[in-house]
Design an enzyme around this catalytic site. Structure first.
Site, mmCIF file in Angstrom:
data_model
loop_
_atom_site.group_PDB
_atom_site.id
_atom_site.type_symbol
_atom_site.label_atom_id
_atom_site.label_comp_id
_atom_site.label_asym_id
_atom_site.label_seq_id
_atom_site.Cartn_x
_atom_site.Cartn_y
_atom_site.Cartn_z
ATOM 1 N N ASP A 192 -18.338 -96.143 63.093
ATOM 2 C CA ASP A 192 -17.932 -96.510 64.524
ATOM 3 C C ASP A 192 -17.618 -95.182 65.341
ATOM 4 O OD1 ASP A 192 -15.708 -95.562 63.029
ATOM 5 O OD2 ASP A 192 -14.261 -96.534 64.246
ATOM 6 N N GLU A 238 -15.421 -92.511 63.904
ATOM 7 C CA GLU A 238 -16.101 -91.627 62.649
ATOM 8 C C GLU A 238 -15.215 -92.156 61.369
ATOM 9 O OE1 GLU A 238 -15.697 -87.770 64.634
ATOM 10 O OE2 GLU A 238 -17.865 -87.856 64.592
HETATM 11 C C1 NOJ Z 1 -10.592 -87.835 61.036
HETATM 12 C C2 NOJ Z 1 -10.487 -88.886 62.151
HETATM 13 O O1 NOJ Z 1 -9.842 -89.953 61.924
HETATM 14 C C3 NOJ Z 1 -11.814 -89.041 62.950
HETATM 15 O O2 NOJ Z 1 -11.757 -89.788 64.214
HETATM 16 C C4 NOJ Z 1 -12.410 -87.576 63.323
HETATM 17 O O3 NOJ Z 1 -13.543 -87.777 63.977
HETATM 18 C C5 NOJ Z 1 -12.444 -86.821 61.929
HETATM 19 N N1 NOJ Z 1 -11.262 -86.732 61.298
HETATM 20 C C6 NOJ Z 1 -12.807 -85.305 62.361
HETATM 21 O O4 NOJ Z 1 -12.062 -84.776 63.304
HETATM 22 C C1 NOJ Z 2 -12.460 -87.677 67.011
HETATM 23 C C2 NOJ Z 2 -12.879 -88.824 67.590
HETATM 24 O O1 NOJ Z 2 -12.555 -90.055 66.830
HETATM 25 C C3 NOJ Z 2 -14.335 -89.139 67.891
HETATM 26 O O2 NOJ Z 2 -14.643 -90.203 68.784
HETATM 27 C C4 NOJ Z 2 -14.790 -87.902 68.519
HETATM 28 O O3 NOJ Z 2 -16.197 -87.961 68.730
HETATM 29 C C5 NOJ Z 2 -14.560 -86.671 67.900
HETATM 30 N N1 NOJ Z 2 -13.015 -86.568 67.434
HETATM 31 C C6 NOJ Z 2 -14.780 -85.390 68.666
HETATM 32 O O4 NOJ Z 2 -14.064 -85.175 69.689
#
Ligand code: NOJ
Ligand code: NOJ
Length: 495
Positions: free
Chosen positions: A201, A204
């Site tokens: 999603d 991530e």
């Molecule tokens: C964990 C976060 O929940 C996720 O959204 C993010 O993209 C990664 N760490 C990297 O920052």
């Molecule tokens: C974490 C977020 O959850 C994600 O959507 C985003 O792409 C990265 N950070 C980088 O900003």
């Protein structure tokens, strides 16, 4: 209360510290100008390849010094909004044009690199365009969809303005030829062939099927069918259109009428639960319990086109907005301050605090600005419609957010009536209150991080996140558009 304030200086100070006074906040126009500036600073740096979009300038705690496909496409959209607003200075406009062209070339490079490694669902690149090949949640299939849609829009602008680089741009961006030799075509083919594959999603974290992702894929297929038709690729146009029709069906599965909201993720394909772990072994969380997620409203925002199903005024979306607002309102300490609208996070169970997971999640700037933008654009949509009928699903929203007095199921709000006018006005006011929430916690110099601390409100996580600034910019553009449209109708004597 007044005397308490005056007599107890200490108490007053403590209060002032915990609840920053609204007067310290920047006004919207200043924040908007600062956001444009700070976003530009992220785009024009000597230490990144031209056209790359860093998520944020910070290289540690957290390290966001990468090009994410999703963030980049959303930044490109915001920049096109700005470019078309007519509000940029001559110099800014020139810089923006340069960014657009550089960005096309950089996208071509990252796309080609991705193909050699993990495929087009690759979410993250080094600032020189190389694939970030460490453990990560991949593929993220919203990326190619968002990239295709944003580049189709860019090509449309180039065609309308007859840019000198037009022929070269067309060649790089869209050719019918297969295997695909052009960026948009490659992305469209990927979307059309892979949308029913599980993937990670936008946050991530979760492996499954995602409403946000599917919405971006549907938009890509709609625009894809149009561009294919225009570029002498009618069979592709038909193929993309077919996928679009299937996606429309599939989207309905995310709605849960008994809970009254759209689920963020379906973890099941058929009846088989997919593993909650990404292929590359990086750990991916199991689905959060409630499935209530700001990603749903963002999915609507980032893909609105032709008032399709799941657009702003769809009851299911309106209902999801209200459930999200209520849930975020209840869990963050800073939302006890009700002079502004509630700050929104990603989802209630979030454990990412901007530096590490397994902590406590916070409200996010881009989610809160997204709530504002949703309301501006909903107001604009409803202003066009002859009437709106209150239903089992939207009545709560029209009671709490649109503040319709004695709202009840079956009630019809008709354009031109006093109550309809007031309803629209209340939506605009509530939207403003959401932006005031962001302004309240933003730094005095206009810099915006990813998050706001749930207890103190102070900025937290990646500083000057490009997407945070982009979200303020697009919300402000939506506000201006909604206000302008309202004035226009009054001028023309339309109710
Ligand atoms: C964990 C976060 O929940 C996720 O959204 C993010 O993209 C990664 N760490 C990297 O920052
Ligand atoms: C974490 C977020 O959850 C994600 O959507 C985003 O792409 C990265 N950070 C980088 O900003």
């Amino acid at each position: 209360m007044k005397t308490l304030f005056k007599s107890t200086l200490f108490f007053g100070l403590v209060l002032a510290f915990n609840v920053p006074a609204l007067s310290r906040a920047l006004d919207l126009n200043t924040q908007y100008a600062r956001s444009i500036d700070l976003l530009m600073q992220n785009l024009f740096r000597v230490d990144v390849a031209p056209g790359a979009v860093i998520a944020a300038p910070s290289k540690q705690r957290p390290d966001y010094f990468y090009h994410w496909v999703r963030d980049a496409a959303l930044v490109l959209e915001a920049n096109m909004d700005l470019y078309q607003s007519g509000q940029l200075s001559g110099l800014q406009r020139q810089k923006m044009q340069k960014f657009f062209l550089d960005h096309v070339l950089f996208s071509q490079k990252t796309q080609q690199n991705a193909l050699k490694v993990n495929g087009l669902g690759e979410p993250k690149f080094f600032v020189d365009g190389q694939v970030y090949n460490g453990p990560w949640g991949r593929p993220q299939n919203d990326g190619p969809a968002l990239r295709a849609s944003s580049l189709i829009r860019l090509l449309g602008i180039a065609i309308r303005e007859n840019w000198p680089q037009l022929e070269e741009l067309k060649r790089i961006l869209y050719q019918a030829q297969l295997p695909a030799q052009s960026i948009i075509k490659a992305d469209l083919e990927y979307v059309a062939k892979n949308w029913h594959e599980v993937n990670v999603d936008l946050w991530e974290e979760v492996y499954g099927f995602h409403f946000y992702t599917l919405m971006t894929q549907r938009k890509a297929m709609i625009l894809g069918a149009q561009i294919a038709q225009a570029f002498g690729d009618p069979q592709a146009a038909q193929y993309y259109h077919q996928q679009y029709l299937r996606m429309n069906q599939e989207l309905n599965r995310f709605w849960d009428g008994s809970r009254g909201y759209i689920y963020a993720t379906l973890g099941y394909s058929g009846t088989v639960q997919k593993p909650a772990v990404a292929k590359n072994g990086s750990s991916i969380k199991v689905l959060n319990k409630s499935q209530l997620d700001a990603a749903v409203i963002l999915g609507v925002l980032h893909t609105e086109i032709n008032d399709e199903s799941f657009s702003f005024a769809d009851d299911r979306v309106i209902s999801t907005f209200q459930k999200s607002a209520d849930s975020f309102n209840a869990i963050y300490q800073i939302n006890k301050n009700t002079t502004v609208a509630p700050a929104w996070g990603r989802y209630p169970e979030d454990t990412y605090d901007g530096y590490q997971t397994n902590s406590l999640g916070n409200p996010w700037v881009l989610c809160t600005a997204g709530a504002a933008e949703y309301l501006y654009r909903l107001a604009m949509t409803l202003r066009v419609r002859q009437s709106i009928t209150l239903s089992q699903y939207n009545v709560e929203f029209f009671t709490k957010t649109a503040r319709v007095p004695n709202a009840h199921i079956g009630q019809v709000l008709v354009r031109g009536t006093q109550e309809h006018r007031e309803m629209l006005q209340n939506l605009m006011t509530e939207a403003d209150r959401y932006l005031s929430r962001v302004l309240l916690h933003g730094n005095p110099d206009g810099s915006l991080s990813e998050q706001m601390n749930r207890q103190s409100g102070f900025m937290q996580g990646a500083p000057n996140l490009s997407w945070s600034h982009a979200s303020v910019i697009t919300a402000k553009r939506a506000r201006d558009a909604a206000n302008k449209y309202a004035e226009l109708r009054i001028k023309r004597g339309v109710k």
